[in-house]
Write a protein that holds these residues in place. Sequence first.
Motif, short mmCIF file in Angstrom:
data_model
loop_
_atom_site.label_atom_id
_atom_site.label_comp_id
_atom_site.label_asym_id
_atom_site.label_seq_id
_atom_site.Cartn_x
_atom_site.Cartn_y
_atom_site.Cartn_z
N ARG A 23 53.76 12.60 46.59
CA ARG A 23 53.40 14.02 46.66
C ARG A 23 54.14 14.77 45.57
O ARG A 23 55.27 14.45 45.25
N ASP A 28 48.46 15.27 46.54
CA ASP A 28 48.65 13.83 46.61
C ASP A 28 48.34 13.23 45.25
O ASP A 28 47.32 13.54 44.64
N ASN A 256 56.13 20.55 48.12
CA ASN A 256 55.31 21.71 48.48
C ASN A 256 56.26 22.90 48.36
O ASN A 256 57.35 22.76 47.80
#
Length: 382
Positions: A23, A28, A256
């Motif tokens: 990631r 992805d 993230n």
Amino acid sequence: MLINTWYVVAASSDLNTEPKGVRALGQDLVLFRDRDGKAHCCGNTCIHRGGSLCDGKVVEGTLQCPYHGWRFDGAGACVEIPSNLPDAKIPKRGRIDSYPVKEQWGWIFAFLGDLPREEQPEIPDEDLFPEYYAQDKGSDAYAYVSGVFLFEANWVRAIDNVLDPAHAFHVHSAFGNLGNQFVPPFKVDVGSGHTLSRHRFAPVDKTGKWREEIPDDRGDADNQIQFHFPGMIFRNDMYPRPGMHHFVVSSYTPLNEYQTLSYFIHGRNFAKEDEHNEDGLKRVVNVMEEDQVILKKVKPLQMPLSTTEELLIEADSHLVEFRKKVKASEARGWRIDSKKIEGDEEHAWAIPSPARGADSKNWVLKPLPLREGKPKSAQAAE
Ligand code: FES
Ligand SMILES: [Fe+2]
């Protein structure tokens, strides 16, 4: 999160003959090695009907989708569609995004962005980590431990933290000195790709095995902090007393907005016997764990939009320089607009690659939405 930067996406030793899913930037990605062992990094979503490519196989040096067996080469081009006749033409849109890759220091770096080769920044190498190359040439001046740590924290917050000399006193039992918390004024050297500051700390009592190596009656400890922006690489050199040196080189990759993966290598020129490795590793991880307790709960979780929404002081100067670099990248339109895609399960997105930068047509997946940058004149004024 920013595109057009090099990020460490895996350790070299983690990528063997099978594809590996990783990631980065909320997306992805898939890594695989071709027949020559060269590592490649591509978007993980198959452009046929969305198969997860990292669950497929490497066949003849190409990546095979687990769903219908389409194959892609390292450049992202579809080279086979098994359900078509062998001489059928591959459609023009038969390609996935592929990102430049460089293996260095036992890590796999991927350039996640759409700049052409000549505009991509260089990853720092010998200039930032000369000991690595000396070791390659047979030097045993340092002993090393390495690993990976997942920060439950936003990437800017995690990097801010390592550029902040003042928190050490409060947060770190191993090198914080509550008896003397003064951070002498320091200068931050700012280059196009890096920032650097030097500090002196009053010594703190050492515990455990290091106590024998680092006595309490030493003088102030020198400490140097460097950050390389386009490589997202941090280096901290610590000189607990003359002749003694230990350092950490670490990477920061946003998985993230709220998680940051950090690969690290710690070198020391004392207590070099293997029996000290476990203790050395424990010390590095302990420092990161102590940081994490704080970072997990800072508000806002991301960097505030305006510097007036925090009260920054002189001891924050290094991280202020780092944030300026973040802002400059945002001004160029390189910040991912994460809010726009949160919870969207009707699209698969692609981090734009250099091939997409050169030709934005004929792609199946949409490029990640980016926040609008600023006109060049406004950027220059920043
Ligand atoms: S989804 Fe990948 S080959 Fe069909
Ligand atoms: Fe820290």
